[in-house]
Design an enzyme around this catalytic site. Structure first.
Site, mmCIF file in Angstrom:
data_model
loop_
_atom_site.group_PDB
_atom_site.id
_atom_site.type_symbol
_atom_site.label_atom_id
_atom_site.label_comp_id
_atom_site.label_asym_id
_atom_site.label_seq_id
_atom_site.Cartn_x
_atom_site.Cartn_y
_atom_site.Cartn_z
ATOM 1 N N PHE A 1 0.821 -1.219 0.000
ATOM 2 C CA PHE A 1 0.000 0.000 0.000
ATOM 3 C C PHE A 1 0.852 1.264 0.000
ATOM 4 C CE2 PHE A 1 -4.134 -1.827 0.347
ATOM 5 C CZ PHE A 1 -3.911 -3.072 0.903
ATOM 6 N N ARG A 2 1.900 1.266 0.872
ATOM 7 C CA ARG A 2 2.521 2.573 1.163
ATOM 8 C C ARG A 2 3.937 2.747 0.600
ATOM 9 N NH1 ARG A 2 -0.797 0.961 5.091
ATOM 10 N NH2 ARG A 2 -2.473 2.416 5.692
ATOM 11 N N ILE B 1 -5.419 -9.514 2.553
ATOM 12 C CA ILE B 1 -6.717 -10.093 2.177
ATOM 13 C C ILE B 1 -6.558 -10.961 0.924
ATOM 14 C CG2 ILE B 1 -8.121 -8.275 3.229
ATOM 15 C CD1 ILE B 1 -7.376 -8.070 -0.371
ATOM 16 N N ASP B 2 -5.273 -11.211 0.532
ATOM 17 C CA ASP B 2 -5.032 -11.948 -0.722
ATOM 18 C C ASP B 2 -5.193 -13.461 -0.582
ATOM 19 O OD1 ASP B 2 -1.573 -11.021 -0.218
ATOM 20 O OD2 ASP B 2 -2.591 -12.814 0.510
ATOM 21 N N CYS C 1 -24.221 -8.096 0.926
ATOM 22 C CA CYS C 1 -24.933 -6.934 0.378
ATOM 23 C C CYS C 1 -24.970 -5.818 1.421
ATOM 24 C CB CYS C 1 -26.369 -7.334 0.016
ATOM 25 S SG CYS C 1 -27.371 -5.908 -0.417
ATOM 26 N N CYS D 1 -29.157 -5.219 2.199
ATOM 27 C CA CYS D 1 -30.017 -6.116 3.023
ATOM 28 C C CYS D 1 -29.198 -7.145 3.794
ATOM 29 C CB CYS D 1 -31.014 -6.832 2.102
ATOM 30 S SG CYS D 1 -30.216 -8.029 1.012
ATOM 31 N N CYS E 1 -32.017 -7.337 -3.493
ATOM 32 C CA CYS E 1 -32.488 -5.943 -3.344
ATOM 33 C C CYS E 1 -31.726 -4.979 -4.233
ATOM 34 C CB CYS E 1 -32.335 -5.509 -1.872
ATOM 35 S SG CYS E 1 -30.630 -5.124 -1.449
ATOM 36 N N THR F 1 5.412 -5.164 7.223
ATOM 37 C CA THR F 1 4.310 -4.241 7.511
ATOM 38 C C THR F 1 4.857 -2.919 8.011
ATOM 39 O OG1 THR F 1 2.334 -3.838 8.874
ATOM 40 C CG2 THR F 1 4.048 -5.234 9.848
ATOM 41 N N SER F 2 4.126 -1.834 7.683
ATOM 42 C CA SER F 2 4.540 -0.498 8.145
ATOM 43 C C SER F 2 3.979 -0.230 9.546
ATOM 44 C CB SER F 2 4.020 0.562 7.163
ATOM 45 O OG SER F 2 2.590 0.510 7.138
ATOM 46 N N ASN G 1 11.675 -6.144 7.602
ATOM 47 C CA ASN G 1 10.989 -5.211 6.717
ATOM 48 C C ASN G 1 12.022 -4.477 5.872
ATOM 49 O OD1 ASN G 1 8.225 -4.232 6.183
ATOM 50 N ND2 ASN G 1 9.093 -2.219 6.715
ATOM 51 N N ARG G 2 11.560 -3.900 4.739
ATOM 52 C CA ARG G 2 12.556 -3.192 3.916
ATOM 53 C C ARG G 2 13.155 -2.045 4.713
ATOM 54 N NH1 ARG G 2 10.013 -2.381 -0.853
ATOM 55 N NH2 ARG G 2 10.973 -4.189 -1.810
HETATM 56 N N1 APR Z 1 10.857 -6.781 1.333
HETATM 57 C C1 APR Z 1 10.839 -6.150 2.532
HETATM 58 N N2 APR Z 1 9.880 -5.267 2.879
HETATM 59 C C2 APR Z 1 8.902 -5.009 1.973
HETATM 60 C C3 APR Z 1 8.864 -5.639 0.703
HETATM 61 C C4 APR Z 1 9.890 -6.561 0.403
HETATM 62 N N3 APR Z 1 9.918 -7.208 -0.771
HETATM 63 N N4 APR Z 1 7.769 -5.151 0.028
HETATM 64 C C5 APR Z 1 7.175 -4.255 0.849
HETATM 65 N N5 APR Z 1 7.850 -4.176 2.004
HETATM 66 C C6 APR Z 1 7.543 -3.348 3.171
HETATM 67 C C7 APR Z 1 7.330 -1.895 2.826
HETATM 68 O O1 APR Z 1 8.560 -1.201 2.866
HETATM 69 C C8 APR Z 1 6.377 -1.444 3.934
HETATM 70 O O2 APR Z 1 7.081 -0.973 5.065
HETATM 71 O O3 APR Z 1 6.307 -3.809 3.685
HETATM 72 C C9 APR Z 1 5.623 -2.723 4.307
HETATM 73 C C10 APR Z 1 4.195 -2.724 3.793
HETATM 74 O O4 APR Z 1 3.535 -1.662 4.433
HETATM 75 P P1 APR Z 1 2.108 -1.193 3.879
HETATM 76 O O5 APR Z 1 2.180 -0.993 2.421
HETATM 77 O O6 APR Z 1 1.664 -0.048 4.756
HETATM 78 O O7 APR Z 1 1.174 -2.447 4.125
HETATM 79 P P2 APR Z 1 0.554 -2.943 5.499
HETATM 80 O O8 APR Z 1 1.445 -2.608 6.660
HETATM 81 O O9 APR Z 1 0.178 -4.354 5.336
HETATM 82 O O10 APR Z 1 -0.793 -2.036 5.567
HETATM 83 C C11 APR Z 1 -1.686 -2.293 6.625
HETATM 84 O O11 APR Z 1 -3.229 -0.684 5.673
HETATM 85 O O12 APR Z 1 -4.310 0.122 3.831
HETATM 86 C C12 APR Z 1 -4.458 -0.658 4.939
HETATM 87 O O13 APR Z 1 -5.924 -2.448 5.269
HETATM 88 C C13 APR Z 1 -4.776 -2.077 4.563
HETATM 89 O O14 APR Z 1 -4.012 -4.136 5.559
HETATM 90 C C14 APR Z 1 -3.586 -2.874 5.060
HETATM 91 C C15 APR Z 1 -3.080 -1.999 6.188
HETATM 92 ZN ZN ZN Z 2 -29.471 -6.999 -0.795
#
Ligand code: APR
Ligand code: ZN
Length: 255
Positions: free
Chosen positions: A15-16, A88-89, A114, A117, A141, A178-179, A202-203
């Site tokens: 996402f980010r 959610i994949d 839905c 309803c 509906c 995750t961020s 994480n990256r």
């Molecule tokens: N190797 C290491 N780190 C990675 C890689 C990779 N190949 N690809 C992505 N990342 C890191 C990114 O640098 C980032 O810090 O994974 C992190 C992903 O962060 P987000 O894009 O914010 O995703 P996430 O933390 O799952 O978002 C949480 O936000 O938009 C909502 O509901 C949505 O579940 C999602 C939630």
């Molecule tokens: Zn309906």
């Protein structure tokens, strides 16, 4: 704990991340700000951006990667207490991790409801409409059908509250890709006892990570980090065999 960073190696943008993240691709779309795509009020008014994104996430187009299979190997070795994912994949499930070991904290595309309803819509009907660039409508509906992914402000699935048992009893916490920006999921990283080692992979570093003495922070590409950990554990061959077996299984036409 897992986020979108574990699925980028499967070809699903996170996402980010600047440039490659889904939110930066929205600059050109008619949304007031990126997260609006996952807000109910905006969705009910203009569902198009969401369904454009949903179409890009069609489950049939992606396969689990080595990170998912590492987590599956933890399960196979009886070491996985639970996998809490924001994704959610459905790739954790596709890697063979049983539903009993999964908490899909932000829901999934496995079912749809839905918004008018509350009638359940089948996955088939939902995807048939999305893949044909139609907005899925309720047969009863004609209300807007929304997949059971958690939008901002919506309640998380009941299973999320298993964390009240899992985190206080965990002996090790892995936080991958995750961020840590979205609550209440992000705070789980603080919910293990202070004596429990935490491994953040994480990256890049994230500002909400409050360091503890027994933490290990491994920055860089997640596949490299996981493969390095697997090598240190002496599981390289076992993981390679698992990936091969499961990849063959998934590529069989009847799978
Ligand atoms: N190797 C290491 N780190 C990675 C890689 C990779 N190949 N690809 C992505 N990342 C890191 C990114 O640098 C980032 O810090 O994974 C992190 C992903 O962060 P987000 O894009 O914010 O995703 P996430 O933390 O799952 O978002 C949480 O936000 O938009 C909502 O509901 C949505 O579940 C999602 C939630
Ligand atoms: Zn309906």
């Amino acid at each position: 704990m897992a986020g979108a960073g574990i699925s980028t190696a499967s070809g699903i943008p996170d996402f980010r991340s600047p440039e490659s993240g889904f939110y930066s691709s929205l600059q050109r779309c008619d949304v007031p700000y990126p997260e609006a795509v996952f807000e109910l009020s905006f969705f009910l008014d203009n569902p198009r951006p969401f369904f454009t994104w949903a179409k890009s996430m069609y489950p049939g187009n992606f396969r689990p990667n080595v990170i998912h299979y590492f987590l599956r190997l933890l399960h196979d070795r009886g070491l996985l207490q639970r996998l809490y994912t924001q994704n959610i994949d459905g790739l954790e499930r596709a890697s063979g991790i049983p539903g009993s070991k999964l908490v899909e904290a932000h829901g999934s595309f496995a079912s749809a409801t839905c918004t008018g309803c509350g009638k359940a819509s089948t996955e088939q009907d939902f995807w048939a409409a999305v893949m044909a660039d139609r907005v899925p409508r309720c047969a009863a509906c004609s209300g807007l059908v929304k997949p059971d992914v958690v939008f901002f402000g919506e309640a998380l699935p009941q299973r999320f509250f298993l964390h009240l048992v899992d985190f206080p009893t965990a002996e090790l916490l892995l936080v991958l890709g995750t961020s840590l920006k979205v609550e209440p999921f992000a705070s789980l990283s603080e919910a293990v006892r202070s004596s429990v080692p935490r491994v953040f992979m994480n990256r890049e570093a994230v500002d909400s990570w409050r360091p503890r003495s027994r933490d290990v922070v491994q920055l860089g590409d997640l596949v490299d980090s996981v493969e390095r950990l697997v090598e240190l554990l002496g599981w390289t061959e076992e993981l390679r065999d698992l990936v091969q077996r499961e990849t063959e299984k998934l590529s069989r036409p009847d799978s």
